[in-house]
Design a protein around this motif. Structure first.
Motif, PDB file in Angstrom:
ATOM      1  N   LEU A  22       0.947  -1.181  -0.065  1.00  0.00           N
ATOM      2  CA  LEU A  22       0.140  -0.058   0.132  1.00  0.00           C
ATOM      3  C   LEU A  22       0.893   1.269  -0.038  1.00  0.00           C
ATOM      4  CD1 LEU A  22      -3.151   0.421   0.011  1.00  0.00           C
ATOM      5  CD2 LEU A  22      -3.036   0.587   2.508  1.00  0.00           C
ATOM      6  N   LEU A  23       1.845   1.253   0.876  1.00  0.00           N
ATOM      7  CA  LEU A  23       2.830   2.468   0.792  1.00  0.00           C
ATOM      8  C   LEU A  23       3.393   2.429  -0.310  1.00  0.00           C
ATOM      9  CD1 LEU A  23       3.924   5.058   2.309  1.00  0.00           C
ATOM     10  CD2 LEU A  23       5.441   3.205   3.775  1.00  0.00           C
ATOM     11  N   LEU A  24       4.043   1.550  -0.880  1.00  0.00           N
ATOM     12  CA  LEU A  24       5.113   1.642  -1.930  1.00  0.00           C
ATOM     13  C   LEU A  24       4.188   2.077  -3.084  1.00  0.00           C
ATOM     14  CD1 LEU A  24       7.304  -1.304  -1.538  1.00  0.00           C
ATOM     15  CD2 LEU A  24       7.684   0.910  -1.341  1.00  0.00           C
ATOM     16  N   SER A  25       2.821   1.576  -3.357  1.00  0.00           N
ATOM     17  CA  SER A  25       1.978   2.020  -4.505  1.00  0.00           C
ATOM     18  C   SER A  25       1.942   3.616  -4.410  1.00  0.00           C
ATOM     19  CB  SER A  25       0.635   1.219  -4.339  1.00  0.00           C
ATOM     20  OG  SER A  25      -0.074   1.609  -5.317  1.00  0.00           O
ATOM     21  N   ALA A  26       1.526   3.904  -3.099  1.00  0.00           N
ATOM     22  CA  ALA A  26       1.399   5.414  -2.807  1.00  0.00           C
ATOM     23  C   ALA A  26       2.437   6.249  -3.553  1.00  0.00           C
ATOM     24  CB  ALA A  26       0.975   5.882  -1.829  1.00  0.00           C
ATOM     25  N   LEU A  27       3.799   5.891  -3.129  1.00  0.00           N
ATOM     26  CA  LEU A  27       4.903   6.630  -3.597  1.00  0.00           C
ATOM     27  C   LEU A  27       5.095   6.158  -4.975  1.00  0.00           C
ATOM     28  CD1 LEU A  27       7.087   5.170  -0.611  1.00  0.00           C
ATOM     29  CD2 LEU A  27       6.351   7.555  -0.810  1.00  0.00           C
ATOM     30  N   SER A  28       5.027   5.234  -5.708  1.00  0.00           N
ATOM     31  CA  SER A  28       5.245   5.234  -7.129  1.00  0.00           C
ATOM     32  C   SER A  28       4.223   5.989  -7.715  1.00  0.00           C
ATOM     33  CB  SER A  28       5.250   3.706  -7.424  1.00  0.00           C
ATOM     34  OG  SER A  28       3.785   3.228  -7.285  1.00  0.00           O
ATOM     35  N   ASN A  29       3.054   6.374  -7.160  1.00  0.00           N
ATOM     36  CA  ASN A  29       2.067   7.075  -7.821  1.00  0.00           C
ATOM     37  C   ASN A  29       2.027   8.674  -7.571  1.00  0.00           C
ATOM     38  OD1 ASN A  29       0.015   5.397  -9.622  1.00  0.00           O
ATOM     39  ND2 ASN A  29       0.488   4.239  -7.760  1.00  0.00           N
ATOM     40  N   GLN A  30       3.190   9.115  -7.007  1.00  0.00           N
ATOM     41  CA  GLN A  30       3.756  10.366  -6.692  1.00  0.00           C
ATOM     42  C   GLN A  30       2.562  11.066  -5.663  1.00  0.00           C
ATOM     43  OE1 GLN A  30       6.457  11.649  -7.787  1.00  0.00           O
ATOM     44  NE2 GLN A  30       6.809   9.719  -8.702  1.00  0.00           N
ATOM     45  N   ALA A  31       2.124  10.135  -4.623  1.00  0.00           N
ATOM     46  CA  ALA A  31       1.244  10.436  -3.693  1.00  0.00           C
ATOM     47  C   ALA A  31       1.740  11.590  -2.624  1.00  0.00           C
ATOM     48  CB  ALA A  31       0.636   9.518  -2.744  1.00  0.00           C
ATOM     49  N   LYS A  32       0.960  12.448  -2.256  1.00  0.00           N
ATOM     50  CA  LYS A  32       1.648  13.469  -1.141  1.00  0.00           C
ATOM     51  C   LYS A  32       1.503  12.743   0.251  1.00  0.00           C
ATOM     52  CE  LYS A  32       1.028  18.112   0.919  1.00  0.00           C
ATOM     53  NZ  LYS A  32       0.364  19.406   0.947  1.00  0.00           N
ATOM     54  N   ILE A  33       2.659  12.648   0.832  1.00  0.00           N
ATOM     55  CA  ILE A  33       2.894  11.639   1.988  1.00  0.00           C
ATOM     56  C   ILE A  33       2.710  12.831   3.012  1.00  0.00           C
ATOM     57  CG2 ILE A  33       4.220  10.171   3.554  1.00  0.00           C
ATOM     58  CD1 ILE A  33       2.811   8.810   0.986  1.00  0.00           C
ATOM     59  N   THR A  34       1.929  12.606   4.105  1.00  0.00           N
ATOM     60  CA  THR A  34       2.038  13.372   5.393  1.00  0.00           C
ATOM     61  C   THR A  34       2.343  12.271   6.536  1.00  0.00           C
ATOM     62  OG1 THR A  34       0.492  15.054   4.532  1.00  0.00           O
ATOM     63  CG2 THR A  34       0.917  14.872   6.916  1.00  0.00           C
ATOM     64  N   VAL A  35       3.144  12.879   7.439  1.00  0.00           N
ATOM     65  CA  VAL A  35       3.327  12.216   8.639  1.00  0.00           C
ATOM     66  C   VAL A  35       2.950  12.854   9.739  1.00  0.00           C
ATOM     67  CG1 VAL A  35       5.304  10.943  10.196  1.00  0.00           C
ATOM     68  CG2 VAL A  35       5.448  10.822   7.526  1.00  0.00           C
ATOM     69  N   VAL A  36       2.327  12.060  10.690  1.00  0.00           N
ATOM     70  CA  VAL A  36       1.645  12.922  11.873  1.00  0.00           C
ATOM     71  C   VAL A  36       2.044  11.984  13.453  1.00  0.00           C
ATOM     72  CG1 VAL A  36      -0.545  13.446  13.184  1.00  0.00           C
ATOM     73  CG2 VAL A  36      -0.362  13.282  10.720  1.00  0.00           C
ATOM     74  N   HIS A  37       2.791  12.571  13.881  1.00  0.00           N
ATOM     75  CA  HIS A  37       3.296  12.155  15.163  1.00  0.00           C
ATOM     76  C   HIS A  37       2.131  11.510  16.034  1.00  0.00           C
ATOM     77  CE1 HIS A  37       4.605  12.238  19.543  1.00  0.00           C
ATOM     78  NE2 HIS A  37       5.752  11.588  19.025  1.00  0.00           N
ATOM     79  N   ASN A  38       2.374  10.150  16.627  1.00  0.00           N
ATOM     80  CA  ASN A  38       1.214   9.444  17.100  1.00  0.00           C
ATOM     81  C   ASN A  38       1.876   9.213  18.651  1.00  0.00           C
ATOM     82  OD1 ASN A  38      -0.271   7.323  18.365  1.00  0.00           O
ATOM     83  ND2 ASN A  38      -0.661   6.134  16.339  1.00  0.00           N
TER      84      ASN A  38
END
Length: 220
Positions: A199-215
């Motif tokens: 799921l993550l690699l697919s998002a990265l390969s499709n130029q998705a905008k990634i946001t990281v939120v501290h948990n």
């Protein structure tokens, strides 16, 4: 009169027998001595164990998960472990071959047996992410973050973001700035379980905008 004295003398004999000093051959006395000696020996053994130091390993620096440990990564420290000695690696026994850190080892932390695993046992893989949004100052290696992705959309730019992974662990982190200091980004290595990788690699390969939120979960 003589009969009366005889009866008194006869009645006194059992009382005298009961007051007789115990003999060293009395099994009850021997048992009591053995119990006292055993108790003293136990106390001496506990004190000796508490005072004994054992040389164990400690992390010389912060060590990310998946790192193969060498002598350059570790310190030898003498500590009093007592009953907890079995949970750590004594220097005399050495480290297991091919062992890697199963979780973040903090600088100065004693290396527990549970902290090292065989590489085949790692079910998480490090994935590199670059994020532009700043993270809280307390975020560091070992912190947990939720990973969100917004897929590209030809009409609106990006779709609504959706959460891909919850509470992924950061193994390494570095903040970079442009030459003029006008832009700042954070480079992360996050540990992703095998089931979440596609799921993550697919998002990265499709130029998705990634946001990281501290948990700030208990595991962070």
């Amino acid at each position: 009169m003589s009969l009366h004295l005889s009866e008194r003398t006869t009645g006194a004999e059992p009382a005298a027998a009961r007051l007789r000093k115990p003999s060293w051959r009395d099994p009850r006395l021997l048992l009591g001595i053995l119990l006292v000696l055993g108790s003293v020996a136990s106390v001496v053994a506990l004190v000796d164990a508490a005072d004994r130091t054992t040389e164990v390993y400690a992390a010389k620096r912060d060590i990310p998960p998946g790192t193969s440990l060498t002598a350059e990564d570790l310190l030898v420290v003498p500590v009093r472990l007592g009953n907890a000695e079995e949970f750590y690696f004594p220097v005399a026994a050495g480290l297991p071959r091919d062992a890697v850190a199963g979780a973040v080892l903090r600088e100065g932390e004693l290396v527990a047996r549970s902290a090292l695993v065989h590489p085949d046992a790692l079910d998480r893989k490090p994935v590199g992410l670059r994020v532009e949004d700043p993270l809280p100052a307390s975020t560091d290696a070992g912190s947990r973050v939720d990973i969100w992705a917004a897929m590209p959309n030809a009409v609106n730019g990006f779709d609504e973001p959706r959460q891909l992974i919850e509470a992924a662990e950061i193994s390494e982190m570095a903040v970079t700035e442009s030459a003029l200091g006008t832009t700042r980004s954070t480079e992360l290595l996050v540990l992703v379980e095998d089931a979440d990788l596609p799921l993550l690699l697919s998002a990265l390969s499709n130029q998705a905008k990634i946001t990281v939120v501290h948990n700030p979960s208990p595991g962070s």
